[in-house]
Design an enzyme around this catalytic site. Structure first.
Site, PDB file in Angstrom:
ATOM      1  N   ALA A 282       0.854  -1.186   0.000  1.00  0.00           N
ATOM      2  CA  ALA A 282       0.000   0.000   0.000  1.00  0.00           C
ATOM      3  C   ALA A 282       0.887   1.231   0.000  1.00  0.00           C
ATOM      4  O   ALA A 282       1.920   1.263   0.685  1.00  0.00           O
ATOM      5  CB  ALA A 282      -0.913   0.007   1.224  1.00  0.00           C
ATOM      6  N   CYS A 283       0.487   2.252  -0.735  1.00  0.00           N
ATOM      7  CA  CYS A 283       1.319   3.462  -0.821  1.00  0.00           C
ATOM      8  C   CYS A 283       1.361   4.201   0.503  1.00  0.00           C
ATOM      9  O   CYS A 283       2.256   5.014   0.728  1.00  0.00           O
ATOM     10  CB  CYS A 283       0.829   4.377  -1.930  1.00  0.00           C
ATOM     11  SG  CYS A 283      -0.868   4.932  -1.737  1.00  0.00           S
TER      12      CYS A 283
END
Length: 485
Positions: A282-283
């Site tokens: 996930a960023c």
């Protein structure tokens, strides 16, 4: 095995090349999840032409009329939630609980933008002369391009599509080839919800040729991209050259600061969820933990215990808390970062090994990794790993922690764990990030709130999500009316 075609002009069609490719389950690569048509530049051009033809009619539809279609699509998605969640897990690898939450997010996004369709418009302003009216209207841009990543294969397409459609634009979207199924399922729901032909077009294929065409084609007046910085920078330059509107979301290296006064059990829980949840893919995931030295050893012990207790496996299996990497390339990249970190002096205190026994033998599984003795300038502390790898950096005090946290050229999400409200508020003021979490995980976003980073994480001129997302996909026209005569 499902078979998917492109969605162009309201029709399902193969690519001009006639080529196709298959995606396999990252938890069990013996299973072919879906087959897709492989598209190139010519297919993107067909989609852009289709969107151009459909735009005038869609732009003439009222915002409320557009919103009704989004609301109907939300209901259709809701009726298929279990099916779509399983498909997401099988193609991308996250756990069924994580997939179900993501599908629900897409449902809620469509419902949210359907609801605010009654409020989209301009405003009336006071004029300084009598018998004069001054007001603004909000108008769509035209054909917009969307390029989305594989790690949130339904949520990110939904949060780009919904405001773009509500604003009255026609769309061409290129989903990541690693997990395009859910974007095509969104297209099905919108088609069934009554979206006119050509307003939405989905092209699955080669990133350079399909994405490149969206970036350079003069008919595409705006482009929203989520992905890596090198690709985003290239697209941004291409758009700037022809003065097209750009929205770039390009990741981060998200810190969680743990102060000496923190509840260390809470801190370990939050970091484990933010760093190992979603397999670290996930960023906004926590990938570096900046801990005051006086509690670093105790915190590390608690985090390792959390990592050791994680149940890893096929996301469809009940009780599994962490799934596989999306593919072999991502898995090998994780291992390479761990090796580099050790060469630079870090100590691997837990995990970081390939898991390949029993049911894990045919998937891209690894133990979550915890590294200590990491310096702020180490590669593992500066570069986005995009896997379940956490680097722990020791500092002497809050000011040093803040300096280390701000020491990179990215700034997406940042969190802090502390009981000191003054330091928490100072952190919120001084941290260079677009999203700030206090005693919360760095991941997880409210759909009604603006989202975006600073520095090299985002272009920063337009935010995604929430009502403010409409700003990127529309322009304001100011009207002066003199009725004194």
């Amino acid at each position: 095995m499902k078979k998917y075609l492109n969605f162009i002009g309201g029709e399902w069609a193969g690519s001009r090349s006639g080529k196709s490719f298959q995606n396999r389950n990252p938890a069990d690569t013996r299973e072919v999840v879906a087959e897709y048509t492989l598209s190139f530049k010519e297919d993107a051009q067909d989609a852009i032409q289709s969107a151009s033809k459909a735009f005038p009619g869609w732009a003439a539809t009222t915002p409320v009329g557009r919103g009704r279609i989004l609301s109907k699509a939300s209901q259709i998605l809701d009726s298929r939630k279990a099916e779509l969640s399983e498909l997401l897990t099988r193609e991308e690898g996250k756990t069924l609980a994580e997939s179900t939450g993501e599908v629900q997010r897409a449902i809620d996004i469509f419902r949210f933008f359907g609801g605010i369709s009654y409020t989209v418009g301009g405003q009336t302003l006071p004029h300084d002369a009598p018998n004069n009216l001054l007001f603004t209207t909000r108008q769509p841009l035209g054909v917009v391009g969307l390029i989305t990543p594989w790690n949130f294969p339904i949520a990110i397409p939904a949060w780009k599509m919904a405001p773009a459609l509500l604003a009255g634009n026609a769309i061409v979207i290129k989903p990541a080839t690693q997990a395009p199924a859910l974007t095509l399922e969104l297209a099905k729901a919108l088609q069934e919800g009554g979206l006119p032909q050509g307003v939405l077009n989905v092209v699955v294929g080669d990133g350079r040729s399909v994405g490149g065409e969206l970036a350079i084609n003069p008919a595409v007046v705006a482009l929203s991209f989520t992905g890596s910085y090198p690709v985003g920078q290239l697209i941004y330059k291409q758009l700037a050259e022809r003065m097209a509107r750009a929205q770039m979301e390009m990741g981060g290296k998200n810190p969680t600061i743990v102060l000496a006064d923190a509840d260390l059990d809470l801190a370990a829980t939050l970091v484990a969820k933010a760093g190992f949840g979603l397999t670290g893919q996930a960023c906004t995931a926590t990938s570096r933990v900046i801990v005051e030295n006086s509690v670093a050893e105790k915190f590390t012990e608690k985090l390792v215990a959390k990592a050791r207790a994680l149940k890893i496996g096929n996301g469809l299996t009940q009780g599994v808390e962490m799934g596989p990497a999306v593919n072999q390339q991502e898995l090998e990249g994780n291992f390479e970062y761990i090796k580099v970190a050790q060469k630079e002096g870090a100590k691997l205190v837990y995990g970081g090994e390939r898991l390949s026994e029993g049911d894990l033998a045919h998937g891209w599984f690894m133990q979550p990794a915890v590294l200590t003795g990491v310096t702020p300038n180490a590669r593992i502390a500066r570069e986005e790993v995009f896997g379940p790898v956490i680097a722990i950096i020791g500092v002497n005090n809050f000011d040093e922690a803040l300096t280390v946290a701000n020491g990179l050229d990215v700034g997406l999400s940042a969190s802090i764990v502390t009981r000191d409200i003054k330091k928490a508020m100072l952190y919120a003021e001084r941290i260079e990030a677009g999203v700030v979490k206090i005693n919360q995980i760095s991941t997880g976003l409210a759909l009604q709130a603006p989202f975006g980073g600073v520095k090299k994480s985002s272009t920063d001129s337009f935010k995604e999500q929430g009502a403010s997302a409409i700003e990127f996909y529309s322009r304001i026209k100011t009207v002066y009316l003199d009725y004194s005569a």
